[in-house]
Design an enzyme around this catalytic site. Sequence first.
Site, PDB file in Angstrom:
ATOM      1  N   HIS A   1      18.422  15.048 -19.142  1.00  0.00           N
ATOM      2  CA  HIS A   1      17.799  14.855 -20.346  1.00  0.00           C
ATOM      3  C   HIS A   1      18.843  13.871 -21.242  1.00  0.00           C
ATOM      4  CE1 HIS A   1      18.065  19.387 -21.299  1.00  0.00           C
ATOM      5  NE2 HIS A   1      18.423  19.192 -19.410  1.00  0.00           N
TER       6      HIS A   1
ATOM      7  N   ASP B   1      17.909   6.788 -26.253  1.00  0.00           N
ATOM      8  CA  ASP B   1      18.103   8.234 -26.820  1.00  0.00           C
ATOM      9  C   ASP B   1      17.208   9.358 -25.313  1.00  0.00           C
ATOM     10  OD1 ASP B   1      19.219  11.004 -26.691  1.00  0.00           O
ATOM     11  OD2 ASP B   1      19.816  10.178 -29.114  1.00  0.00           O
TER      12      ASP B   1
HETATM   13  P1  ADQ Z   1      22.613  15.252 -27.123  1.00  0.00           P
HETATM   14  O1  ADQ Z   1      23.064  13.899 -27.116  1.00  0.00           O
HETATM   15  O2  ADQ Z   1      23.347  16.084 -27.449  1.00  0.00           O
HETATM   16  O3  ADQ Z   1      21.543  15.306 -25.941  1.00  0.00           O
HETATM   17  P2  ADQ Z   1      20.584  15.739 -29.364  1.00  0.00           P
HETATM   18  O4  ADQ Z   1      19.292  15.876 -29.051  1.00  0.00           O
HETATM   19  O5  ADQ Z   1      20.136  15.191 -30.823  1.00  0.00           O
HETATM   20  O6  ADQ Z   1      22.002  14.977 -28.265  1.00  0.00           O
HETATM   21  O7  ADQ Z   1      21.094  17.370 -29.956  1.00  0.00           O
HETATM   22  C1  ADQ Z   1      22.309  17.261 -30.666  1.00  0.00           C
HETATM   23  C2  ADQ Z   1      22.167  18.089 -30.659  1.00  0.00           C
HETATM   24  O8  ADQ Z   1      23.420  19.331 -31.126  1.00  0.00           O
HETATM   25  C3  ADQ Z   1      21.117  19.137 -31.935  1.00  0.00           C
HETATM   26  O9  ADQ Z   1      20.736  20.173 -31.682  1.00  0.00           O
HETATM   27  C4  ADQ Z   1      21.551  19.769 -32.992  1.00  0.00           C
HETATM   28  O10 ADQ Z   1      20.900  19.983 -34.157  1.00  0.00           O
HETATM   29  C5  ADQ Z   1      23.080  19.743 -32.570  1.00  0.00           C
HETATM   30  N1  ADQ Z   1      24.358  19.013 -33.159  1.00  0.00           N
HETATM   31  C6  ADQ Z   1      24.750  17.903 -33.387  1.00  0.00           C
HETATM   32  N2  ADQ Z   1      25.655  17.637 -34.663  1.00  0.00           N
HETATM   33  C7  ADQ Z   1      26.333  19.102 -35.011  1.00  0.00           C
HETATM   34  C8  ADQ Z   1      27.138  19.219 -35.392  1.00  0.00           C
HETATM   35  N3  ADQ Z   1      27.826  18.612 -35.825  1.00  0.00           N
HETATM   36  N4  ADQ Z   1      26.532  20.703 -36.010  1.00  0.00           N
HETATM   37  C9  ADQ Z   1      26.023  21.807 -35.129  1.00  0.00           C
HETATM   38  N5  ADQ Z   1      25.275  21.227 -34.151  1.00  0.00           N
HETATM   39  C10 ADQ Z   1      25.000  20.026 -33.934  1.00  0.00           C
HETATM   40  C11 ADQ Z   1      20.999  15.711 -24.600  1.00  0.00           C
HETATM   41  C12 ADQ Z   1      20.409  13.804 -24.390  1.00  0.00           C
HETATM   42  C13 ADQ Z   1      19.559  13.950 -25.983  1.00  0.00           C
HETATM   43  C14 ADQ Z   1      18.210  14.771 -25.490  1.00  0.00           C
HETATM   44  C15 ADQ Z   1      18.894  16.259 -24.790  1.00  0.00           C
HETATM   45  C16 ADQ Z   1      17.881  17.373 -25.187  1.00  0.00           C
HETATM   46  O11 ADQ Z   1      20.721  13.100 -24.867  1.00  0.00           O
HETATM   47  O12 ADQ Z   1      18.442  12.451 -25.373  1.00  0.00           O
HETATM   48  O13 ADQ Z   1      17.504  14.892 -26.674  1.00  0.00           O
HETATM   49  O14 ADQ Z   1      20.210  16.667 -24.925  1.00  0.00           O
HETATM   50  O15 ADQ Z   1      17.425  17.273 -23.866  1.00  0.00           O
END
Ligand code: ADQ
Length: 472
Positions: A161, A370
């Site tokens: 990921h 990311d």
């Molecule tokens: P993350 O580093 O966690 O994921 P991201 O892909 O942006 O980053 O996902 C975050 C998720 O959590 C999103 O669905 C978002 O809506 C939710 N989220 C974040 N803050 C929130 C909040 N305050 N309240 C509710 N929901 C919240 C890791 C990798 C990424 C990759 C994903 C999936 O670091 O690069 O995209 O896995 O593979």
Amino acid sequence: MTDKSDRRLIIVSNRVAMPRKNGAAAGGLTVGILAALKDQGGVWFGWNGRLTDRESGPPDIVTRDNIDFATISLNQADYEQYYNGYSNKVLWPVCHYLLDFIQYDAADFDGYRRVNALFARKLASILEPDDIIWVHDYHLIPLAAELRAAGFDNPIGFFLHVPFPSYEALRAVPGHDYLLRTLCAYDVIGFHTPRDLAAFKTCLSEPVVDAEPLSDNRVAVAGGELIADVFPIGVDVDDIVELAGKAQGSKKLRSMVESLNGRELIIGVDRLDYSKGLTQRLLSYERLLEKYPNAQNDLVLMQIAPPTRTGVRTYDEIRSELEQTSGRINGRFSEADWVPIRYLNKGIDRKTLMGMFRHAAVGVVTPVRDGMNLVAKEYIAAQDPADPGVLVLSGLAGAACELDQAIIVNPYDRDEVADGIAHALNMPLEERRERHASMLATLRQNDITAWRTRFVDALLSRTHRGAAPGVA
Ligand code: ADQ
């Protein structure tokens, strides 16, 4: 074609997250896996988040909807060494090319290997010969090699990921040769972007791995072949459209909108992590306020950043740095009736979050690195196609490989980010619609179902392999 009817899909990740009542999600991996398991069902195996001082027994199994959640506990040393230690103080920073954040300890590496062996033993107790196994993320790289050593010949895939670092970065990590060798015990290795696949391929010519790239993303490894390919994770577009629409009528969202008093909303949503470029983003916003003083009172930046990995020093430091920076900027610019940054340190339920995205004129997603970044995709999916907002996106996020109609910026360049936000705020409606329509079409094509089906199909197409690289 996937033969979904008679083969059980076993998903393995470090942490298993039961769906929460308020719909708040812990992070991208959870959101992706839950969405992938929603239709097909299957088993999700991993750590339950609890610590125990006894040897953990067989997995606890709880069934919700059509998913079996099979979980085990870890002990304190496992948690410190495998999770906080080698996974998050070594692998996380190297995968994000942030080598200065690496804190290596040989005991942590031992813990990483020990917990992967534990996962393999516990998983073995529930495996059946026809199961297909899909392992997720950097915590569990050696798991397939452990299972192979125990005699399992099931198809096993691995999806990363986070970004895959090029060999020149990875070689900084003690144990990288072991990681590369054990990675080759998988049948399919999946990455988010062509950049990650290319970085992985830089490792294959190194003497530490016994592998040779073939055509069509196949790789010859000891005892057989594996597939290394790009499977960009997506979102459930229709679900987000529905949630964002429903949220418009909710009291919570209406009260947030009223509190803006007609000002334009700029939104950022990230786990509180140093890879997300949060300090740089606040400083870019400060630059925007300096450069465009007339716009000052018309804007609000809402930065939502729930803490993660609390207790790890670098995470506690970034948290206090953000508190200081947002406080300083607010002190510098606030008026009696206006505060430029609203900084929220907590999770928000998913419906309200999608509603906020829809209301925001600009989404700022500016990580310094990311894997993909699902927030960028969720922001686009949540927009009203008739009057969409604009995404300002870091070129260092994997999402930039697909969302090329966003305003692409370098997160380290404050002026570029500030000008990017200003450009987004002033973009004519016609151009906003065109950019949004093009990105929405990409999201629909590469949605969460496409991600899951393409990966599982690749896993089912594996050719039989002989002796796999071991763990020794
Ligand atoms: P993350 O580093 O966690 O994921 P991201 O892909 O942006 O980053 O996902 C975050 C998720 O959590 C999103 O669905 C978002 O809506 C939710 N989220 C974040 N803050 C929130 C909040 N305050 N309240 C509710 N929901 C919240 C890791 C990798 C990424 C990759 C994903 C999936 O670091 O690069 O995209 O896995 O593979």
